[in-house]
Design a protein around this motif. Structure first.
Motif, PDB file in Angstrom:
ATOM      1  N   GLN A  13       0.849  -1.194   0.000  1.00 45.26           N
ATOM      2  CA  GLN A  13       0.000   0.000   0.000  1.00 45.26           C
ATOM      3  C   GLN A  13       0.885   1.244   0.000  1.00 45.26           C
ATOM      4  O   GLN A  13       2.052   1.176   0.386  1.00 45.26           O
ATOM      5  CB  GLN A  13      -0.882   0.012   1.258  1.00 45.26           C
ATOM      6  CG  GLN A  13      -1.843  -1.151   1.350  1.00 45.26           C
ATOM      7  CD  GLN A  13      -2.932  -1.063   0.295  1.00 45.26           C
ATOM      8  OE1 GLN A  13      -3.437  -0.001  -0.011  1.00 45.26           O
ATOM      9  NE2 GLN A  13      -3.279  -2.206  -0.278  1.00 45.26           N
ATOM     10  N   PRO A  14       0.329   2.390  -0.397  1.00 45.38           N
ATOM     11  CA  PRO A  14       1.118   3.622  -0.273  1.00 45.38           C
ATOM     12  C   PRO A  14       1.520   3.859   1.188  1.00 45.38           C
ATOM     13  O   PRO A  14       0.754   3.545   2.096  1.00 45.38           O
ATOM     14  CB  PRO A  14       0.146   4.712  -0.742  1.00 45.38           C
ATOM     15  CG  PRO A  14      -0.866   4.001  -1.568  1.00 45.38           C
ATOM     16  CD  PRO A  14      -0.983   2.624  -0.981  1.00 45.38           C
ATOM     17  N   HIS A  24       1.815   5.668   4.524  1.00 48.01           N
ATOM     18  CA  HIS A  24       0.906   6.636   5.128  1.00 48.01           C
ATOM     19  C   HIS A  24       1.669   7.435   6.183  1.00 48.01           C
ATOM     20  O   HIS A  24       2.087   6.898   7.207  1.00 48.01           O
ATOM     21  CB  HIS A  24      -0.286   5.922   5.760  1.00 48.01           C
ATOM     22  CG  HIS A  24      -1.367   6.844   6.196  1.00 48.01           C
ATOM     23  ND1 HIS A  24      -2.506   6.395   6.792  1.00 48.01           N
ATOM     24  CD2 HIS A  24      -1.501   8.192   6.113  1.00 48.01           C
ATOM     25  CE1 HIS A  24      -3.295   7.426   7.064  1.00 48.01           C
ATOM     26  NE2 HIS A  24      -2.688   8.518   6.667  1.00 48.01           N
ATOM     27  N   HIS A  68       5.599  13.375  -4.824  1.00 52.63           N
ATOM     28  CA  HIS A  68       4.577  13.164  -5.848  1.00 52.63           C
ATOM     29  C   HIS A  68       5.201  13.256  -7.244  1.00 52.63           C
ATOM     30  O   HIS A  68       4.904  12.449  -8.115  1.00 52.63           O
ATOM     31  CB  HIS A  68       3.441  14.180  -5.696  1.00 52.63           C
ATOM     32  CG  HIS A  68       2.366  14.009  -6.711  1.00 52.63           C
ATOM     33  ND1 HIS A  68       1.531  12.911  -6.730  1.00 52.63           N
ATOM     34  CD2 HIS A  68       2.000  14.776  -7.761  1.00 52.63           C
ATOM     35  CE1 HIS A  68       0.698  13.021  -7.749  1.00 52.63           C
ATOM     36  NE2 HIS A  68       0.957  14.142  -8.390  1.00 52.63           N
ATOM     37  N   TYR A 109       2.184   7.451  -1.797  1.00 53.91           N
ATOM     38  CA  TYR A 109       2.074   7.855  -0.401  1.00 53.91           C
ATOM     39  C   TYR A 109       0.678   8.390  -0.131  1.00 53.91           C
ATOM     40  O   TYR A 109      -0.076   8.725  -1.041  1.00 53.91           O
ATOM     41  CB  TYR A 109       3.109   8.923  -0.045  1.00 53.91           C
ATOM     42  CG  TYR A 109       2.818  10.251  -0.712  1.00 53.91           C
ATOM     43  CD1 TYR A 109       1.994  11.190  -0.106  1.00 53.91           C
ATOM     44  CD2 TYR A 109       3.334  10.549  -1.956  1.00 53.91           C
ATOM     45  CE1 TYR A 109       1.694  12.393  -0.727  1.00 53.91           C
ATOM     46  CE2 TYR A 109       3.044  11.733  -2.588  1.00 53.91           C
ATOM     47  CZ  TYR A 109       2.226  12.658  -1.966  1.00 53.91           C
ATOM     48  OH  TYR A 109       1.921  13.839  -2.582  1.00 53.91           O
ATOM     49  N   LYS A 110       0.384   8.482   1.136  1.00 52.15           N
ATOM     50  CA  LYS A 110      -0.820   9.148   1.636  1.00 52.15           C
ATOM     51  C   LYS A 110      -0.339  10.025   2.777  1.00 52.15           C
ATOM     52  O   LYS A 110       0.438   9.579   3.621  1.00 52.15           O
ATOM     53  CB  LYS A 110      -1.825   8.105   2.134  1.00 52.15           C
ATOM     54  CG  LYS A 110      -3.083   8.694   2.697  1.00 52.15           C
ATOM     55  CD  LYS A 110      -4.038   7.584   3.140  1.00 52.15           C
ATOM     56  CE  LYS A 110      -5.264   8.194   3.798  1.00 52.15           C
ATOM     57  NZ  LYS A 110      -6.162   7.152   4.326  1.00 52.15           N
ATOM     58  N   SER A 147      -1.599  12.614   5.852  1.00 58.61           N
ATOM     59  CA  SER A 147      -2.733  13.088   6.645  1.00 58.61           C
ATOM     60  C   SER A 147      -2.259  14.095   7.682  1.00 58.61           C
ATOM     61  O   SER A 147      -1.218  13.900   8.315  1.00 58.61           O
ATOM     62  CB  SER A 147      -3.409  11.921   7.373  1.00 58.61           C
ATOM     63  OG  SER A 147      -3.916  10.984   6.453  1.00 58.61           O
ATOM     64  N   HIS A 165      -2.763  13.629  -2.698  1.00 61.93           N
ATOM     65  CA  HIS A 165      -2.865  12.551  -1.703  1.00 61.93           C
ATOM     66  C   HIS A 165      -2.782  13.051  -0.264  1.00 61.93           C
ATOM     67  O   HIS A 165      -2.465  12.270   0.634  1.00 61.93           O
ATOM     68  CB  HIS A 165      -1.810  11.472  -1.939  1.00 61.93           C
ATOM     69  CG  HIS A 165      -1.731  11.029  -3.358  1.00 61.93           C
ATOM     70  ND1 HIS A 165      -2.756  10.346  -3.988  1.00 61.93           N
ATOM     71  CD2 HIS A 165      -0.763  11.192  -4.291  1.00 61.93           C
ATOM     72  CE1 HIS A 165      -2.411  10.111  -5.231  1.00 61.93           C
ATOM     73  NE2 HIS A 165      -1.209  10.610  -5.451  1.00 61.93           N
ATOM     74  N   ALA A 166      -3.028  14.336  -0.047  1.00 57.97           N
ATOM     75  CA  ALA A 166      -3.005  14.890   1.309  1.00 57.97           C
ATOM     76  C   ALA A 166      -4.437  15.144   1.777  1.00 57.97           C
ATOM     77  O   ALA A 166      -5.282  15.588   1.002  1.00 57.97           O
ATOM     78  CB  ALA A 166      -2.199  16.187   1.349  1.00 57.97           C
ATOM     79  N   THR A 167      -4.672  14.850   3.055  1.00 58.37           N
ATOM     80  CA  THR A 167      -5.988  15.022   3.650  1.00 58.37           C
ATOM     81  C   THR A 167      -5.833  15.746   4.975  1.00 58.37           C
ATOM     82  O   THR A 167      -4.891  15.485   5.727  1.00 58.37           O
ATOM     83  CB  THR A 167      -6.644  13.646   3.918  1.00 58.37           C
ATOM     84  OG1 THR A 167      -6.680  12.909   2.704  1.00 58.37           O
ATOM     85  CG2 THR A 167      -8.048  13.796   4.444  1.00 58.37           C
TER      86      THR A 167
END
Length: 85
Positions: free
Chosen positions: A4-5, A7, A31, A37-38, A40, A59-61
């Motif tokens: 998975q990316p 995190h 990026h 990646y993710k 947060s 991909h940023a939250t």
């Protein structure tokens, strides 16, 4: 190998003095390099303008103030944690 990316989580107030500008610049470079990646951000809004800058990064939250239970759930998903003290 990680399937998975990765995190990354920043937990704390969103402020310049905590290096938010450096974090955002680094992830813009990631990026561009196609590294999955993710990213947060969890915490209070802090200084004006940072939420918009976070939203400009792929991909940023941003998670505004969350309950302790929700915070623990988010943190448990991290591969890397940066606490903004």
């Amino acid at each position: 190998r990680h399937s998975q990316p990765f995190h990354f989580i920043f937990a704390g107030g969103i402020r310049y003095l905590k290096g938010i500008d450096i974090i955002l610049a680094a992830f813009k470079r990631l990026h561009a390099g196609s590294l999955p990646y993710k990213l947060s951000f969890v915490g209070g809004q802090g200084e004006p303008g940072w939420i918009q800058k976070i939203q400009e990064v792929a991909h940023a939250t941003y998670y505004p103030g969350v309950s302790q239970a929700e915070l623990f759930k988010i943190l448990s998903q991290a591969d890397c944690l940066q606490a903004g003290l």
